[in-house]
Enzyme design. Structure first.
Site, PDB file in Angstrom:
ATOM      1  N   TYR A  59       0.839  -1.207   0.000  1.00  3.83           N
ATOM      2  CA  TYR A  59       0.000   0.000   0.000  1.00  3.83           C
ATOM      3  C   TYR A  59       0.875   1.260   0.000  1.00  3.83           C
ATOM      4  O   TYR A  59       1.570   1.550   0.967  1.00  3.83           O
ATOM      5  CB  TYR A  59      -0.950   0.023   1.201  1.00  3.83           C
ATOM      6  N   HIS A 118      -0.188 -12.040   1.243  1.00  2.00           N
ATOM      7  CA  HIS A 118      -1.174 -11.214   0.523  1.00  2.00           C
ATOM      8  C   HIS A 118      -1.864 -12.041  -0.572  1.00  2.00           C
ATOM      9  O   HIS A 118      -3.027 -11.815  -0.911  1.00  2.00           O
ATOM     10  CB  HIS A 118      -0.454 -10.004  -0.075  1.00  2.00           C
TER      11      HIS A 118
HETATM   12  N1  NAP Z   1      -6.113  -8.496   0.805  1.00  2.00           N
HETATM   13  C1  NAP Z   1      -6.413  -7.839  -0.298  1.00  2.00           C
HETATM   14  O1  NAP Z   1      -6.076  -8.246  -1.425  1.00  2.00           O
HETATM   15  C2  NAP Z   1      -7.175  -6.567  -0.189  1.00  2.00           C
HETATM   16  C3  NAP Z   1      -7.702  -5.972  -1.334  1.00  2.00           C
HETATM   17  C4  NAP Z   1      -8.405  -4.784  -1.189  1.00  2.00           C
HETATM   18  C5  NAP Z   1      -8.563  -4.224   0.073  1.00  2.00           C
HETATM   19  N2  NAP Z   1      -8.005  -4.809   1.183  1.00  2.00           N
HETATM   20  C6  NAP Z   1      -8.124  -4.209   2.535  1.00  2.00           C
HETATM   21  O2  NAP Z   1      -9.505  -4.043   2.818  1.00  2.00           O
HETATM   22  C7  NAP Z   1      -9.779  -2.677   3.083  1.00  2.00           C
HETATM   23  C8  NAP Z   1     -11.184  -2.328   2.615  1.00  2.00           C
HETATM   24  O3  NAP Z   1     -11.323  -2.508   1.233  1.00  2.00           O
HETATM   25  P1  NAP Z   1     -11.408  -1.289   0.211  1.00  2.00           P
HETATM   26  O4  NAP Z   1     -10.709  -0.111   0.828  1.00  2.00           O
HETATM   27  O5  NAP Z   1     -10.902  -1.749  -1.070  1.00  2.00           O
HETATM   28  O6  NAP Z   1     -12.964  -1.057   0.039  1.00  2.00           O
HETATM   29  P2  NAP Z   1     -14.158  -0.573   0.978  1.00  2.00           P
HETATM   30  O7  NAP Z   1     -13.741  -0.480   2.386  1.00  2.00           O
HETATM   31  O8  NAP Z   1     -15.318  -1.434   0.645  1.00  2.00           O
HETATM   32  O9  NAP Z   1     -14.494   0.857   0.383  1.00  2.00           O
HETATM   33  C9  NAP Z   1     -13.684   1.968   0.589  1.00  2.00           C
HETATM   34  C10 NAP Z   1     -14.284   3.123  -0.187  1.00  2.00           C
HETATM   35  O10 NAP Z   1     -15.593   3.416   0.303  1.00  2.00           O
HETATM   36  C11 NAP Z   1     -15.670   4.769   0.752  1.00  2.00           C
HETATM   37  N3  NAP Z   1     -16.535   4.781   1.943  1.00  2.00           N
HETATM   38  C12 NAP Z   1     -16.268   4.320   3.193  1.00  2.00           C
HETATM   39  N4  NAP Z   1     -17.331   4.462   3.994  1.00  2.00           N
HETATM   40  C13 NAP Z   1     -18.297   5.047   3.237  1.00  2.00           C
HETATM   41  C14 NAP Z   1     -19.627   5.479   3.510  1.00  2.00           C
HETATM   42  N5  NAP Z   1     -20.170   5.300   4.699  1.00  2.00           N
HETATM   43  N6  NAP Z   1     -20.320   6.056   2.486  1.00  2.00           N
HETATM   44  C15 NAP Z   1     -19.786   6.233   1.258  1.00  2.00           C
HETATM   45  N7  NAP Z   1     -18.521   5.830   0.941  1.00  2.00           N
HETATM   46  C16 NAP Z   1     -17.790   5.246   1.930  1.00  2.00           C
HETATM   47  C17 NAP Z   1     -14.239   5.196   1.026  1.00  2.00           C
HETATM   48  O11 NAP Z   1     -14.083   6.575   0.787  1.00  2.00           O
HETATM   49  P3  NAP Z   1     -13.777   7.615   1.995  1.00  2.00           P
HETATM   50  O12 NAP Z   1     -12.370   7.373   2.441  1.00  2.00           O
HETATM   51  O13 NAP Z   1     -13.978   8.944   1.350  1.00  2.00           O
HETATM   52  O14 NAP Z   1     -14.798   7.348   3.067  1.00  2.00           O
HETATM   53  C18 NAP Z   1     -13.475   4.399  -0.036  1.00  2.00           C
HETATM   54  O15 NAP Z   1     -13.534   5.064  -1.286  1.00  2.00           O
HETATM   55  C19 NAP Z   1      -8.645  -1.944   2.345  1.00  2.00           C
HETATM   56  O16 NAP Z   1      -8.481  -0.603   2.738  1.00  2.00           O
HETATM   57  C20 NAP Z   1      -7.479  -2.838   2.656  1.00  2.00           C
HETATM   58  O17 NAP Z   1      -6.968  -2.610   3.961  1.00  2.00           O
HETATM   59  C21 NAP Z   1      -7.335  -5.984   1.050  1.00  2.00           C
END
Ligand code: NAP
Length: 294
Positions: A59, A118
């Site tokens: 990241y 990962h």
């Molecule tokens: N292991 C893997 O391969 C893998 C892959 C992807 C992700 N991850 C991990 O999982 C975490 C979560 O996944 P993700 O970040 O991809 O997706 P997510 O948590 O589903 O979505 C994040 C997005 O949603 C927005 N958001 C958050 N709360 C909201 C709300 N209440 N209303 C409207 N929009 C909202 C955020 O923007 P704002 O910041 O503006 O709120 C951001 O753009 C990652 O950050 C990472 O740590 C792991």
């Protein structure tokens, strides 16, 4: 607020809601332009009771870990639970040890609570050597628990066979919209084998905003659609989640997904009737090339 824990039969616990940090500090390259706001966002999460922070060496090419270090230095480290991950191409024995050392340095901590693969090791690498390195990190006290991410059942079994340390979680794409782990039996396997599913991407933005069924449920329970969507994820056995937000308003909204329950019939209805469900992840389909077939 106090974030509730889920506990496996083994006794290992995780808070149901943690903070994701993908896109904090950049994507595949570091981006220093929003450091102040992102450090504040991590502090806001901790001030609101979040203890589990999820990150990865990938990241922002390590910069997300540096932001976390800056944010947590005023808090008691022993009350936090920090997860990081080693990327697939760094999973030779030597490189796992090196990657972990570098993550520890960037995070400014002496140990990780949880260290994840990962992905399954890249083609040409040997899972036995990867897990030998994970075991050494545990034996040396640098890592308290080990886990995996984006693993199918055969890959998970293969990794577990190489170590006597219990793999405590599989972090995977899971939301009302994305059901690949159900389709491929990963959810059921983890539920039956005392392994956490850590759901990433639970908010699945556009799809949740558009789904009428979610708006109806939100109205019924006096919640927002995102709160219902997260509550649906958390209603499931062995599943916890790690949404990412840098917005205080979103953080407060998301935390409103905790502490109440939907009727089982409504959970079932959402499971069955949520529209346009996808059985393959659009971001990390589980059959990616690796040193073992999926
Ligand atoms: N292991 C893997 O391969 C893998 C892959 C992807 C992700 N991850 C991990 O999982 C975490 C979560 O996944 P993700 O970040 O991809 O997706 P997510 O948590 O589903 O979505 C994040 C997005 O949603 C927005 N958001 C958050 N709360 C909201 C709300 N209440 N209303 C409207 N929009 C909202 C955020 O923007 P704002 O910041 O503006 O709120 C951001 O753009 C990652 O950050 C990472 O740590 C792991």
């Amino acid at each position: 607020m106090k974030i509730p824990l889920k506990t496996l039969k083994s006794g290992f616990s995780l808070p149901v809601y943690g903070l994701g940090t993908w896109e904090m500090g950049g994507r595949m390259e570091p981006d220093y332009s929003k450091d102040e706001a992102q450090i504040q966002a991590i502090k806001n999460a901790i001030e609101h009771g979040i203890t589990h922070i999820d990150t990865a060496e990938m990241y922002g090419a390590g910069h997300a870990e540096e932001l976390i270090a800056e944010a947590i230095k005023v808090y008691d480290r022993s009350k936090l639970f920090i997860t990081s991950k080693v990327i697939g191409f760094n999973q030779s024995y030597e490189n796992v040890l090196h990657s972990c050392e570098e993550s520890l340095k960037r995070l400014g901590t002496e140990y990780l609570d949880l260290y994840l693969l990962h992905r399954f090791p890249d083609p040409g690498l040997d899972i036995k050597e990867t897990m030998r390195a994970m075991d050494k990190l545990v034996a040396d006290g640098k890592v308290k628990h080990i886990g995996v991410s984006n693993f199918t059942v055969p890959r998970l079994k293969a990794a577990q066979e190489c170590t006597t340390n219990k793999i405590v979680c599989n972090q995977v794409h899971y939301s009302l919209e994305y059901r690949e782990i159900v389709e491929k039996g990963v959810l059921e396997y983890c539920q039956e084998n005392d392994i956490f599913i850590v759901a990433w991407g639970p908010l699945s933005k556009g799809a949740l905003e558009d789904a009428e069924i979610l708006h109806k449920m939100a109205e019924k329970y006096h919640k927002t659609p995102y709160q219902v969507a997260l509550n649906w994820v958390l209603a499931q056995k062995n599943v916890i989640t790690i949404p990412k937000t840098t917005s205080l308003e979103h953080l407060k909204e998301n935390l409103g997904s905790i502490g109440w329950e939907m009727d089982p019939d409504d959970i079932d209805k959402l499971t069955k009737e949520f529209p346009n469900q996808k059985v393959v992840s659009n971001r990390v389909p589980l059959d990616y090339p690796a040193s073992m077939e999926a």
